[in-house]
Motif scaffolding. Structure first.
Motif, mmCIF file in Angstrom:
data_model
loop_
_atom_site.group_PDB
_atom_site.id
_atom_site.type_symbol
_atom_site.label_atom_id
_atom_site.label_comp_id
_atom_site.label_asym_id
_atom_site.label_seq_id
_atom_site.Cartn_x
_atom_site.Cartn_y
_atom_site.Cartn_z
ATOM 1 N N ASP A 91 0.808 -1.218 0.000
ATOM 2 C CA ASP A 91 0.000 0.000 0.000
ATOM 3 C C ASP A 91 0.843 1.271 0.000
ATOM 4 O OD1 ASP A 91 -2.256 -1.555 -0.022
ATOM 5 O OD2 ASP A 91 -2.695 -1.304 2.104
ATOM 6 N N ASP A 92 1.929 1.310 0.807
ATOM 7 C CA ASP A 92 2.735 2.530 0.898
ATOM 8 C C ASP A 92 3.422 2.844 -0.426
ATOM 9 O OD1 ASP A 92 2.006 2.934 3.528
ATOM 10 O OD2 ASP A 92 3.812 1.973 4.343
ATOM 11 N N ALA A 93 4.006 1.845 -1.073
ATOM 12 C CA ALA A 93 4.685 2.062 -2.352
ATOM 13 C C ALA A 93 3.693 2.487 -3.427
ATOM 14 C CB ALA A 93 5.430 0.797 -2.782
ATOM 15 N N VAL A 94 2.529 1.842 -3.457
ATOM 16 C CA VAL A 94 1.504 2.191 -4.439
ATOM 17 C C VAL A 94 0.991 3.603 -4.169
ATOM 18 C CG1 VAL A 94 -0.815 1.621 -5.280
ATOM 19 C CG2 VAL A 94 0.879 -0.195 -4.929
ATOM 20 N N ARG A 95 0.806 3.951 -2.903
ATOM 21 C CA ARG A 95 0.342 5.299 -2.542
ATOM 22 C C ARG A 95 1.337 6.351 -3.021
ATOM 23 N NH1 ARG A 95 -2.811 7.725 1.446
ATOM 24 N NH2 ARG A 95 -3.193 5.728 2.398
ATOM 25 N N ARG A 96 2.618 6.152 -2.754
ATOM 26 C CA ARG A 96 3.630 7.128 -3.180
ATOM 27 C C ARG A 96 3.635 7.274 -4.708
ATOM 28 N NH1 ARG A 96 6.437 4.474 0.842
ATOM 29 N NH2 ARG A 96 7.594 3.225 -0.677
ATOM 30 N N HIS A 97 3.521 6.145 -5.408
ATOM 31 C CA HIS A 97 3.537 6.168 -6.866
ATOM 32 C C HIS A 97 2.362 6.982 -7.417
ATOM 33 C CE1 HIS A 97 4.209 4.754 -10.946
ATOM 34 N NE2 HIS A 97 2.913 4.490 -11.017
ATOM 35 N N PHE A 98 1.159 6.688 -6.950
ATOM 36 C CA PHE A 98 -0.007 7.392 -7.475
ATOM 37 C C PHE A 98 -0.109 8.816 -6.943
ATOM 38 C CE2 PHE A 98 -1.554 3.181 -8.828
ATOM 39 C CZ PHE A 98 -1.749 3.495 -10.168
ATOM 40 N N ASP A 99 0.399 9.086 -5.737
ATOM 41 C CA ASP A 99 0.451 10.476 -5.267
ATOM 42 C C ASP A 99 1.298 11.308 -6.221
ATOM 43 O OD1 ASP A 99 -1.195 10.069 -3.080
ATOM 44 O OD2 ASP A 99 0.447 10.037 -1.607
ATOM 45 N N ALA A 100 2.457 10.767 -6.621
ATOM 46 C CA ALA A 100 3.337 11.480 -7.555
ATOM 47 C C ALA A 100 2.670 11.615 -8.921
ATOM 48 C CB ALA A 100 4.676 10.753 -7.680
ATOM 49 N N MET A 101 1.984 10.561 -9.365
ATOM 50 C CA MET A 101 1.308 10.610 -10.659
ATOM 51 C C MET A 101 0.176 11.633 -10.637
ATOM 52 S SD MET A 101 -0.377 7.512 -12.892
ATOM 53 C CE MET A 101 1.105 6.885 -13.692
ATOM 54 N N LEU A 102 -0.598 11.656 -9.553
ATOM 55 C CA LEU A 102 -1.705 12.615 -9.452
ATOM 56 C C LEU A 102 -1.206 14.055 -9.341
ATOM 57 C CD1 LEU A 102 -4.053 10.571 -7.129
ATOM 58 C CD2 LEU A 102 -4.558 11.282 -9.465
ATOM 59 N N ALA A 103 -0.057 14.253 -8.704
ATOM 60 C CA ALA A 103 0.521 15.596 -8.628
ATOM 61 C C ALA A 103 0.963 16.068 -10.013
ATOM 62 C CB ALA A 103 1.700 15.612 -7.660
ATOM 63 N N ALA A 104 1.487 15.146 -10.818
ATOM 64 C CA ALA A 104 1.959 15.493 -12.156
ATOM 65 C C ALA A 104 0.819 15.569 -13.169
ATOM 66 C CB ALA A 104 3.005 14.483 -12.622
#
Length: 147
Positions: free
Chosen positions: A60-73
């Motif tokens: 969950d943490d790795a997936v969260r960081r990945h999509f947080d970065a994707m959503l920011a971009a």
């Protein structure tokens, strides 16, 4: 109605499809919170993202960081469901992630370009219970569209 070929009844197939679509759209829009068994991710299982050319992102943490970065971009990020396929214990969703880049992402400078990124989501079930989910996409396809 019973699907003899796959051994899965139509009602179970419909419920599994609903779960996969809901889980996939929720993960893209708001990455999983908490651990296994939470509403955001597979109950008792693993949530994983595999961007080809990179190491799989597991948990969950790795997936969260990945999509947080994707959503920011890509603040307008959207996910389209193109088709869904069933086997006895697995549902495969074919889709596309669309968005316009508004910030640097994974080393790709922001040029304000739009991407349409094909994705595949494999979701393993135990009856109605989603126990494992993996989203696959090719980062190189996104990079070619954004440079």
């Amino acid at each position: 109605m019973h699907d003899v070929q796959q051994g899965v009844g139509a009602e179970l197939r419909r419920r599994r499809e609903d779960t996969v679509i809901r889980n996939t759209l929720a993960t893209v829009a708001e990455p999983p919170a908490g651990g296994p068994g939470t509403a955001g991710g597979p109950a008792g299982g693993v949530c994983r993202v595999v961007p080809f050319e990179e190491q799989p992102l597991v948990g969950d943490d790795a997936v969260r960081r990945h999509f947080d970065a994707m959503l920011a971009a890509f603040p307008d990020l959207a996910h389209e469901v193109l088709s869904i396929h069933h086997s006895a214990d697995v549902v495969i969703l074919e889709g596309r992630i669309n968005g316009t880049q508004a910030a640097d992402w994974q080393g790709i400078p922001n040029r304000g370009k739009r991407m349409e990124l094909p994705v595949a989501v494999l979701s393993q079930f135990d009856g109605e219970l989603l126990v494992d989910g993996t989203l696959y996409y090719d980062r190189a396809v996104a990079a070619r569209q954004l440079v």
